[in-house]
Design a protein around this motif. Structure first.
Motif, PDB file in Angstrom:
ATOM      1  N   GLY A   1     142.963 -32.185  78.368  1.00 58.17           N
ATOM      2  CA  GLY A   1     143.709 -30.717  78.380  1.00 58.17           C
ATOM      3  C   GLY A   1     144.816 -30.839  76.680  1.00 58.17           C
ATOM      4  O   GLY A   1     145.482 -29.548  76.670  1.00 58.17           O
ATOM      5  N   TYR A   2     144.003 -31.116  76.088  1.00 56.28           N
ATOM      6  CA  TYR A   2     145.525 -31.777  74.786  1.00 56.28           C
ATOM      7  C   TYR A   2     144.528 -29.877  74.117  1.00 56.28           C
ATOM      8  O   TYR A   2     143.296 -30.066  73.496  1.00 56.28           O
ATOM      9  CB  TYR A   2     145.418 -32.563  74.069  1.00 56.28           C
ATOM     10  CG  TYR A   2     145.847 -33.679  74.956  1.00 56.28           C
ATOM     11  CD1 TYR A   2     146.873 -33.109  75.818  1.00 56.28           C
ATOM     12  CD2 TYR A   2     145.563 -34.923  74.723  1.00 56.28           C
ATOM     13  CE1 TYR A   2     147.613 -34.242  77.056  1.00 56.28           C
ATOM     14  CE2 TYR A   2     146.328 -35.672  76.106  1.00 56.28           C
ATOM     15  CZ  TYR A   2     146.536 -35.960  76.666  1.00 56.28           C
ATOM     16  OH  TYR A   2     147.851 -36.724  77.145  1.00 56.28           O
ATOM     17  N   ASP A   3     145.020 -29.840  73.173  1.00 56.12           N
ATOM     18  CA  ASP A   3     144.690 -28.532  72.080  1.00 56.12           C
ATOM     19  C   ASP A   3     144.464 -29.554  70.177  1.00 56.12           C
ATOM     20  O   ASP A   3     143.458 -28.479  69.795  1.00 56.12           O
ATOM     21  CB  ASP A   3     145.922 -27.296  71.962  1.00 56.12           C
ATOM     22  CG  ASP A   3     146.577 -26.416  73.141  1.00 56.12           C
ATOM     23  OD1 ASP A   3     144.921 -26.291  73.656  1.00 56.12           O
ATOM     24  OD2 ASP A   3     146.693 -26.341  73.809  1.00 56.12           O
TER      25      ASP A   3
ATOM     26  N   THR B   1     153.040 -48.458  69.909  1.00 52.16           N
ATOM     27  CA  THR B   1     153.016 -47.741  71.374  1.00 52.16           C
ATOM     28  C   THR B   1     152.820 -45.970  71.843  1.00 52.16           C
ATOM     29  O   THR B   1     154.346 -45.863  71.202  1.00 52.16           O
ATOM     30  CB  THR B   1     153.801 -48.106  72.086  1.00 52.16           C
ATOM     31  OG1 THR B   1     153.506 -49.763  72.091  1.00 52.16           O
ATOM     32  CG2 THR B   1     153.515 -48.234  73.729  1.00 52.16           C
ATOM     33  N   GLY B   2     152.503 -45.232  72.175  1.00 50.91           N
ATOM     34  CA  GLY B   2     153.356 -43.970  72.755  1.00 50.91           C
ATOM     35  C   GLY B   2     151.768 -43.289  71.668  1.00 50.91           C
ATOM     36  O   GLY B   2     152.181 -41.912  72.217  1.00 50.91           O
ATOM     37  N   ALA B   3     151.406 -44.057  70.682  1.00 42.49           N
ATOM     38  CA  ALA B   3     151.151 -42.834  69.969  1.00 42.49           C
ATOM     39  C   ALA B   3     149.553 -42.108  70.057  1.00 42.49           C
ATOM     40  O   ALA B   3     149.316 -40.964  69.884  1.00 42.49           O
ATOM     41  CB  ALA B   3     150.592 -43.552  68.425  1.00 42.49           C
TER      42      ALA B   3
ATOM     43  N   LYS C   1     146.471 -44.423  71.292  1.00 39.05           N
ATOM     44  CA  LYS C   1     145.342 -45.312  71.022  1.00 39.05           C
ATOM     45  C   LYS C   1     144.108 -44.323  71.477  1.00 39.05           C
ATOM     46  O   LYS C   1     143.190 -44.149  70.911  1.00 39.05           O
ATOM     47  CB  LYS C   1     145.777 -46.878  70.349  1.00 39.05           C
ATOM     48  CG  LYS C   1     146.589 -46.711  69.340  1.00 39.05           C
ATOM     49  CD  LYS C   1     146.111 -48.084  69.342  1.00 39.05           C
ATOM     50  CE  LYS C   1     148.152 -48.847  70.346  1.00 39.05           C
ATOM     51  NZ  LYS C   1     149.173 -48.769  70.379  1.00 39.05           N
ATOM     52  N   SER C   2     144.601 -45.129  72.192  1.00 36.14           N
ATOM     53  CA  SER C   2     143.101 -44.249  73.240  1.00 36.14           C
ATOM     54  C   SER C   2     142.300 -43.468  73.062  1.00 36.14           C
ATOM     55  O   SER C   2     141.261 -43.453  73.093  1.00 36.14           O
ATOM     56  CB  SER C   2     142.966 -43.797  74.861  1.00 36.14           C
ATOM     57  OG  SER C   2     144.878 -44.994  75.108  1.00 36.14           O
ATOM     58  N   ILE C   3     142.681 -42.303  72.873  1.00 33.69           N
ATOM     59  CA  ILE C   3     141.611 -41.032  72.488  1.00 33.69           C
ATOM     60  C   ILE C   3     140.980 -41.074  71.382  1.00 33.69           C
ATOM     61  O   ILE C   3     140.056 -40.785  71.465  1.00 33.69           O
ATOM     62  CB  ILE C   3     142.855 -39.474  72.627  1.00 33.69           C
ATOM     63  CG1 ILE C   3     143.899 -38.952  73.256  1.00 33.69           C
ATOM     64  CG2 ILE C   3     142.572 -38.794  71.808  1.00 33.69           C
ATOM     65  CD1 ILE C   3     143.155 -38.396  75.041  1.00 33.69           C
TER      66      ILE C   3
END
Ligand code: ADP
Length: 612
Positions: free
Chosen positions: A12-14, A39-41, A43-45
């Protein structure tokens, strides 16, 4: 589908965030990657998007079972075929998962490093195509990192045994050169594309408080976060017990987490927190690595951690969803002593090291503790301090941390500075800050007398100042390059490159001090866009999310993140199309599954507003 379509449809990200595109591009071209992202940047995507586009399977090596379970749950929610293989599965479940995997039912498989070389797993990988191996928390491979994990050393043996070498991607939030070099060497990354993104987390508000009573301060702070999720970190198990009981007694339901609890209790408490059944988690640093809960709105450190790396990582568990969150440290001098004790006596991986290496590690630990103490007592911009520590350029004031937004005043301390520099110079640049402070304040102690420092001309030169005021000035001089401090257990002060200007060439020294009595009850300034536009609607959406999550037995943020709900309450979409177009974080599957319920909630709110 191309990368952007995958990003939109599943997540769901543009657009990609900083660094993500580069990693995805490299991996799709088959080039190894070393990505250092805080953290929070996101990475998983970076490996999840390529996993969906590459043929075959992506293996994700991850250190913690809870992390795998959370990520797999989120992926399945988003419509990505994923599974995990770890000791949480029964034998039958494991066999079932392997059969499905061999039949090509999963694109992403999370696996614990210790599984890699087992016969069963090796037999499985021989039958399938592994295109990409993503190593999460890759610093676990290095004994210099904070979380050395021997199982990580098996990764290379595993990849070397495959018929076709997969592309390798290593991800970490730890950026020191030694750890980075260890990752490349020990994982045998081939000419990796190195992506290091900025360390600034714009949505985090940093603050340090030095209260007389930490418990009273904690209670005051909690009034800032009614009904919000947050973590209170303590440095020892005893402190966790104490603070947790205190909070519960005071009517703030809190759960506890530390290594001394049974596995069952830890599991239960962690789930209560993840599922928003209890808002506050009081924990040692055993809690957190791999906790993916994205709607943590505050992280309060009841004790100062041992170094800024740990602080940054722990505080960084706030606001992973990108919505505003606060990171507050409660400091007092005892914290330094506790940490020194822990460094001396509590060696994590010490047994595996020889004496010389152990001494080196200890020296580095003490230096890191010193920097952490500076952070806790500095009057300067806290964000700037952190970014500078991680070698990143940033403006001197962020206007969005406790120090920048607290009322402050500038004071000319040139004469005091000259006295301090003189004292250090005349005593041979061989003493530490506490002894120098004693001399300047004219204290009559045994040590001062023994060393005949009471005969120095600067003895008592700053007798009008309190100990804290002298220390503040010394620190200011350290930070501005007028003084240097040696490494080691007993650091000594010496003159820095900027000292001659002040001593001999008439340069003035202006110190910025925070007016402590005016330190704010709550951050005055947040960055633009941080306010919730329709708080009432936001609360309703949150309640709806909670209901849905409970029904599905998933944590609330897995349904939609706080950031997504904020965007819904801001843009108030009325159609599915608007929902996908304007609100970030609504992928196709979630739209089909939950879209209508959220649209109804928004519609109802809108009509009520129109009728007022
Ligand atoms: P990390 O592993 O680096 O700590 P995560 O992968 O858990 O971070 O991502 C943190 C948060 O950022 C998650 O809620 C994720 O959905 C969100 N996120 C990741 N990439 C993007 C993006 N391109 N746009 C918007 N949000 C994103």
């Amino acid at each position: 589908m191309n990368q952007l379509q995958v990003l939109k449809e599943y997540f769901g990200y543009d657009s990609f965030r900083s660094g993500q595109q580069e990693v995805v591009d490299a991996l799709l071209k088959g080039r190894d990657v070393l990505a250092v992202m805080p953290t929070g940047a996101g990475k998983s995507i970076c490996f999840q998007v390529p996993a969906l586009l590459l043929p075959g399977i992506t293996l994700v090596i991850s250190p913690l079972i809870s992390l795998m379970q959370d990520q797999v749950r989120e992926l399945v929610e988003a419509g990505v075929p994923a599974a995990y293989l770890n000791s949480a599965l029964t034998d039958a479940q494991y066999a079932h998962a392997l059969r499905n995997a061999a039949a090509g039912k999963y694109k992403i498989i999370y696996v614990a490093p210790e599984r890699l070389l087992t016969e069963r797993f090796l037999a499985f990988v021989r039958r399938v195509q592994i295109s990409l191996v993503a190593v999460d928390e890759a610093h676990c491979v290095s004994q210099w990192g904070q979380d050395f994990r021997p199982g990580y050393l098996q990764i290379t043996q595993f990849t070397a045994g495959l018929d076709v070498r997969p592309t390798l991607a290593a991800f970490t939030a730890t950026a020191t050169e030694t750890v980075k070099a260890d990752i490349v060497r020990l994982l045998e990354l081939k000419n990796p594309c190195e992506v290091v993104t900025g360390f600034d987390r714009e949505n985090l508000f940093y603050e340090v408080r030095r209260p007389h009573s930490k418990k009273d301060e904690l209670l005051k702070l909690l009034t800032r976060f009614p009904e919000e999720s947050g973590i209170v970190y303590c440095s020892t198990r005893k402190a966790v017990e104490d603070v947790c009981t205190f909070l519960n007694d005071q009517g703030h339901p809190a759960a506890r987490y530390h290594a001394g609890l049974t596995q069952e209790e830890r599991q239960k408490n962690q789930e209560d927190f993840l599922y928003d059944r209890v808002a506050i988690m009081v924990a040692t640093n055993a809690f957190g690595m791999g906790i993916d809960k994205s709607n943590v709105r505050f992280v309060i450190h009841f004790n100062m951690p041992k170094d800024l790396e740990s602080y940054y990582q722990e505080a960084g568990r706030a606001g992973r969803d990108g919505a505003p969150a606060q990171c507050i440290l409660l400091y007092n001098g005892q914290d330094v002593r506790t940490n020194k004790f822990l460094i001396e006596h509590g060696s994590d991986s010490g047994d595996a090291l020889d004496e010389q290496t152990r001494q080196e590690v200890r020296k580095k630990d003490l230096e890191r503790l010193r920097q952490m103490t500076f952070y806790s007592t500095t009057q300067r911009c806290l964000r700037h301090f952190i970014l500078h520590y991680f070698d990143e350029k940033s403006p001197a004031f962020c206007n969005a941390c406790g120090n920048c937004s607290a009322a402050s005043e500038k004071r000319d301390i040139t004469v005091d500075a000259q006295k301090i520099l003189c004292c250090i110079r005349r005593t041979g640049e061989r003493y530490g800050a506490s002894l120098i402070t004693s001399v300047l304040r004219g204290e009559d102690t045994e040590r001062v007398r023994d060393l005949r420092l009471d005969k120095q001309s600067t003895y008592g030169a700053l007798s009008a100042l309190s100990q804290r005021e002298v220390r503040e000035r010394i620190q200011w001089l350290l930070e501005s390059g007028c003084l240097c401090c040696s490494d080691g257990e007993y650091p000594t002060l010496s003159l820095g490159t900027a000292a001659p200007e002040v001593l001999f060439h008439g340069k003035t020294v202006q110190m910025r001090t925070v007016k402590t009595e005016q330190k704010l009850a709550a951050p005055k300034r947040q960055r633009p866009g941080s306010e919730i536009v329709h708080p009432e609607l936001f609360e309703r959406l949150r309640a709806l999310r909670k209901k849905i999550a409970a029904k599905q037995s998933v944590p609330a943020y897995v349904v939609f993140t706080d950031a997504t709900l904020r965007a819904m309450s801001e843009f108030m979409p009325t159609t599915e199309r608007e929902m996908v177009g304007k609100v970030t974080g609504v992928g196709e599957k979630k739209l089909r599954r939950y879209g209508q319920q959220f649209l109804d909630c928004i519609q109802e709110y809108k009509s009520e507003m129109n009728n007022i």
